[in-house]
Design a protein around this motif. Structure first.
Motif, short mmCIF file in Angstrom:
data_model
loop_
_atom_site.label_atom_id
_atom_site.label_comp_id
_atom_site.label_asym_id
_atom_site.label_seq_id
_atom_site.Cartn_x
_atom_site.Cartn_y
_atom_site.Cartn_z
N VAL A 454 6.79 -10.82 3.28
CA VAL A 454 5.44 -11.27 3.63
C VAL A 454 4.39 -10.32 3.05
CG1 VAL A 454 3.83 -11.55 5.56
CG2 VAL A 454 6.14 -12.52 5.69
N PHE A 455 4.62 -9.03 3.18
CA PHE A 455 3.64 -8.05 2.73
C PHE A 455 3.68 -7.84 1.22
CE2 PHE A 455 3.65 -7.02 7.20
CZ PHE A 455 2.36 -6.59 7.44
N ASP A 456 4.84 -8.04 0.61
CA ASP A 456 5.00 -7.71 -0.82
C ASP A 456 5.86 -8.77 -1.49
OD1 ASP A 456 5.15 -6.42 -3.26
OD2 ASP A 456 6.63 -4.95 -2.59
N PRO A 457 5.33 -9.98 -1.66
CA PRO A 457 6.16 -11.08 -2.18
C PRO A 457 6.72 -10.84 -3.58
CG PRO A 457 3.84 -11.72 -2.09
CD PRO A 457 3.97 -10.43 -1.34
N ARG A 458 6.07 -10.02 -4.38
CA ARG A 458 6.58 -9.74 -5.72
C ARG A 458 7.51 -8.52 -5.77
NH1 ARG A 458 1.45 -11.10 -9.83
NH2 ARG A 458 1.26 -13.29 -9.16
N GLY A 459 7.68 -7.87 -4.65
CA GLY A 459 8.64 -6.77 -4.55
C GLY A 459 8.31 -5.56 -5.41
N ILE A 460 7.02 -5.22 -5.50
CA ILE A 460 6.65 -4.10 -6.38
C ILE A 460 6.51 -2.78 -5.63
CG2 ILE A 460 5.46 -5.64 -7.98
CD1 ILE A 460 2.79 -4.46 -6.89
N LEU A 461 6.42 -2.80 -4.30
CA LEU A 461 6.19 -1.58 -3.54
C LEU A 461 7.48 -0.83 -3.21
CD1 LEU A 461 3.29 -2.48 -1.10
CD2 LEU A 461 3.34 -0.55 -2.69
N ASN A 462 7.64 0.31 -3.85
CA ASN A 462 8.79 1.20 -3.60
C ASN A 462 10.12 0.43 -3.59
OD1 ASN A 462 9.49 3.85 -3.46
ND2 ASN A 462 9.11 4.08 -1.28
N PRO A 463 10.39 -0.35 -4.63
CA PRO A 463 11.64 -1.12 -4.64
C PRO A 463 12.87 -0.22 -4.64
CG PRO A 463 10.57 -1.18 -6.79
CD PRO A 463 9.59 -0.55 -5.84
N GLY A 464 13.92 -0.74 -4.02
CA GLY A 464 15.17 0.03 -3.95
C GLY A 464 15.23 1.01 -2.82
N LYS A 465 14.19 1.07 -2.01
CA LYS A 465 14.16 2.01 -0.89
C LYS A 465 14.31 1.26 0.43
CE LYS A 465 13.03 4.76 -4.19
NZ LYS A 465 11.65 5.22 -4.38
N VAL A 466 14.92 1.91 1.39
CA VAL A 466 15.10 1.43 2.77
C VAL A 466 16.05 0.25 2.86
CG1 VAL A 466 13.99 0.73 4.92
CG2 VAL A 466 12.79 2.26 3.34
N LEU A 467 15.66 -0.93 2.30
CA LEU A 467 16.48 -2.14 2.39
C LEU A 467 16.89 -2.59 1.00
CD1 LEU A 467 14.31 -4.07 4.98
CD2 LEU A 467 16.59 -3.17 5.39
#
Length: 467
Positions: A454-467
Motif C-alpha cells: 500500500v505504501f510502496d506499490p513499486r517496491g523502491i523503498l529499501n528493497p530486500g530488507k525486513v520482508l
C-alpha cells in the motif's frame, strides 16, 4: 552483459543523476565510486551490500521529496540511511540504488518545555538532543549504546532502545508525530503535538521500526520528560547465570523500578578488563548492575542489595558517589567494543526473552559457544530481558566464520523457543529476514507485505530488507 546493454545502463544512470541534480545542490549528489562505497553498509557482519549508483545528502524536506519523485518515476530503489551504526544490515546499499543519507538534516527545530516535546530533523544525533533538552530541565530517555553517533531518524527506523528502557521505555513510546516522505514524493504528517490523541489509525507507530520500507522520516515530534535526579549504581556478583536471573526476577517481583538493570557474563567482563583495565571482578560468572534515580536512591539500592544476597550474590557493592556510578556504567557501555577486540569481528545478536527465562538464555548461549568452539559474550538489558549475545570470530578464517553464523542462528532459535523475539531493538534488516517468518507466521508475513504494498506499490523503498 554485452556492450549495448552496458551502454544503456550507463545512459540510464547518467539520466538519473542529471535528474537528481536538477533539485539538489551539486555537492549533495555523490557519484565517485570510491566515495559512494563508504556509504554501502552499516556495522553488521554477514550482510551483503551492493554498489550505489549515487549517494544524495539533502538538507531540506523539498530536496527529499525531489529525490523520491525522481526515483519513483525511474523505478530506481532508494535506501534511506542515518549514521550507519545499525547492526542488522538495514541500511546496506543494493546495486544501482540511490542511497538517501539524511545526516545533513540535523536541526533541532523546537523545544517546548510547557508541552514537553521537541521537534527535530532525522539527522539529529541522539546525544546532541539529550544535551539540548537538558538545558531546559528535560530529558529524552531512549539512549542506545551508540547514542553519541546514532541519529534520531535511525532510532525511529529500528525502534531503538537503550540502557534505561526498563524504567523509561523505548523509542516508540516517545514518538508523538512524524513527517514522512512517501515513495512517490508525497509528504504525510502523522500523529499530534498534544499529550493525548486517538484520531484514526496509529500511523505514527506503524512507521516506527519499519526500517525505511514504508517512507522516509524527515521530521519528528518527540515527547520529553522532566530530567531525573542523578542515579546511583550497585554492582552484584554471582557465581552462576541462574543466581543472577533469580535476582532479576526478585527485583522485578518486589515492585522495584530501577532506572537501569544490566548484566554482563564472565566472557564480557574479561573482555572489558582487557580493553579498559578497569579491574572488574573476573572470578564472577555474572555481574548485575542496578541503578536508581529516585529521591532516595541509596535506600532503593539497599533493598535491592538484600534481594541480590538472597538470590546468592557472592558480593554486593553499592556505588558511593557519581564517579563510582559512572565508572560502572562506562564498563557496561564499553562491552560491545571490548568483545569486538577479542577477535576483530563480531556478530551481535539481539534476542529478547521473558525476564523469567533470562538464565535459560545465558546457559543456552554458553552451551552453544562450547559446541561451536567459539567465544560468545553476553551483555543484557536484564530488566526487560533483551540480551546481546556477541559472537567473536576471525573473519579471515572460513571455518570459524561458518561456525559463527551457525551459532548466531542457534541463538535466535533458542530465543524463540524460550518465548522470546528475534530482535528487541536492532531491527530485522538483512541479517534476520529468514527468521522473521518463523516468528510472525504465514498470516503475519502476508499482512505485513500487504501493508508495504500500500505504501510502496513499486517496491523502491529499501528493497530486500525486513520482508
Amino acid at each position: 552483459m554485452g556492450f549495448s546493454a552496458r551502454r544503456c545502463e550507463t545512459s540510464a544512470m547518467d539520466t538519473l543523476v542529471a535528474r537528481l541534480r536538477e533539485g539538489l545542490p551539486a555537492e549533495a549528489v555523490l557519484t565517485d565510486s570510491d566515495v559512494t562505497a563508504s556509504y554501502a553498509h552499516d556495522m553488521a557482519s554477514f550482510c551483503p551490500a551492493g554498489a550505489p549508483a549515487a549517494v544524495v545528502l539533502p538538507r531540506t524536506v523539498d530536496q527529499v521529496r525531489h529525490v523520491m519523485r525522481t526515483a519513483h518515476e525511474a523505478r530506481v530503489p532508494v535506501v534511506p540511511q542515518g549514521a550507519r551504526t545499525g547492526l542488522s544490515g538495514g541500511a546496506n546499499a543494493i546495486d544501482g540504488c540511490v542511497v538517501l543519507s539524511l545526516v545533513r538534516m540535523d536541526r533541532i527545530l523546537e523545544i517546548d518545555p510547557v508541552n514537553r516535546y521537541a521537534v527535530v530533523e532525522p539527522g539529529v544525533v541522539n546525544a546532541d538532543l539529550s544535551k539540548a533538552v537538558a538545558a531546559h530541565g528535560l530529558a529524552y530517555p531512549p539512549d542506545p549504546s551508540s547514542w553519541e553517533q546514532c541519529t534520531i531518524g535511525g532510532n525511529i527506523g529500528t525502534g531503538s532502545g537503550g540502557l534505561c528502557c526498563v524504567k523509561y521505555g523505548v523509542t516508540a513510546e516517545y514518538v508523538l508525530g512524524l513527517d514522512v516522505v512517501l515513495a512517490d514524493g508525497r509528504l504525510l504528517t502523522t500523529g499530534r503535538r498534544t499529550a493525548k490523541g486517538v484520531a484514526g489509525y496509529d500511523l505514527t507507530r506503524l512507521f516506527v521500526g519499519s526500517e525505511g520500507t514504508l517512507g522516509v522520516v524527515v521530521g519528528a515530534v518527540l515527547a520529553l520528560r522532566p530530567a531525573p535526579p542523578r542515579q546511583l549504581v550497585l554492582a552484584a556478583e554471582f557465581g552462576s547465570a541462574a543466581a543472577a536471573g533469580d535476582a532479576v526476577c526478585r527485583i522485578m517481583a518486589e515492585g522495584h523500578t530501577p532506572s537501569l538493570l544490566e548484566l554482563m557474563d564472565a566472557t564480557t567482563i574479561a573482555a572489558v578488563n582487557k580493553l579498559t583495565r578497569m579491574g572488574l571482578p573476573e572470578s564472577t560468572r555474572a555481574l548485575l548492575l542496578a541503578a536508581f534515580d529516585t529521591a532516595d536512591p541509596a535506600a532503593d539500592l539497599a533493598a535491592v542489595a538484600e534481594l541480590c544476597r538472597g538470590a546468592g550474590a557472592t558480593d554486593v557493592v553499592p556505588a558511593e558517589d557519581d564517579a563510582e556510578s559512572e565508572m560502572l556504567l562506562a564498563a557496561r557501555r564499553s562491552a560491545l567494543v571490548a568483545l569486538e577486540a577479542v577477535k576483530g569481528t563480531t556478530m551481535i545478536d539481539d534476542v529478547c526473552v521473558p525476564r523469567s527465562r533470562l538464565a535459560d538464555l545465558l546457559d543456552g548461549v554458553a552451551a552453544i559457544a562450547e559446541r561451536h568452539r567459539l567465544t560468545i559474550g553476553v551483555c543484557a538489558h536484564a530488566g526487560d530481558g533483551n540480551t546481546h549475545p556477541t559472537v567473536c570470530f576471525d573473519a579471515r578464517d572460513e571455518d570459524e566464520s561458518r561456525r559463527a553464523r551457525a551459532s548466531f542462528d542457534e541463538i535466535m532459535a533458542l530465543g524463540l523457543d524460550l518465548g522470546g523475539t528475534i530482535t528487541g531493538e536492532h531491527g530485522v534488516g538483512v541479517l534476520k529476514k529468514e527468521w522473521l517468518a518463523r516468528e510472525l507466521g504465514q498470516d503475519g508475513v502476508e499482512l505485513q507485505r500487504a501493508i508495504r504494498q500500500v505504501f510502496d506499490p513499486r517496491g523502491i523503498l529499501n528493497p530486500g530488507k525486513v520482508l
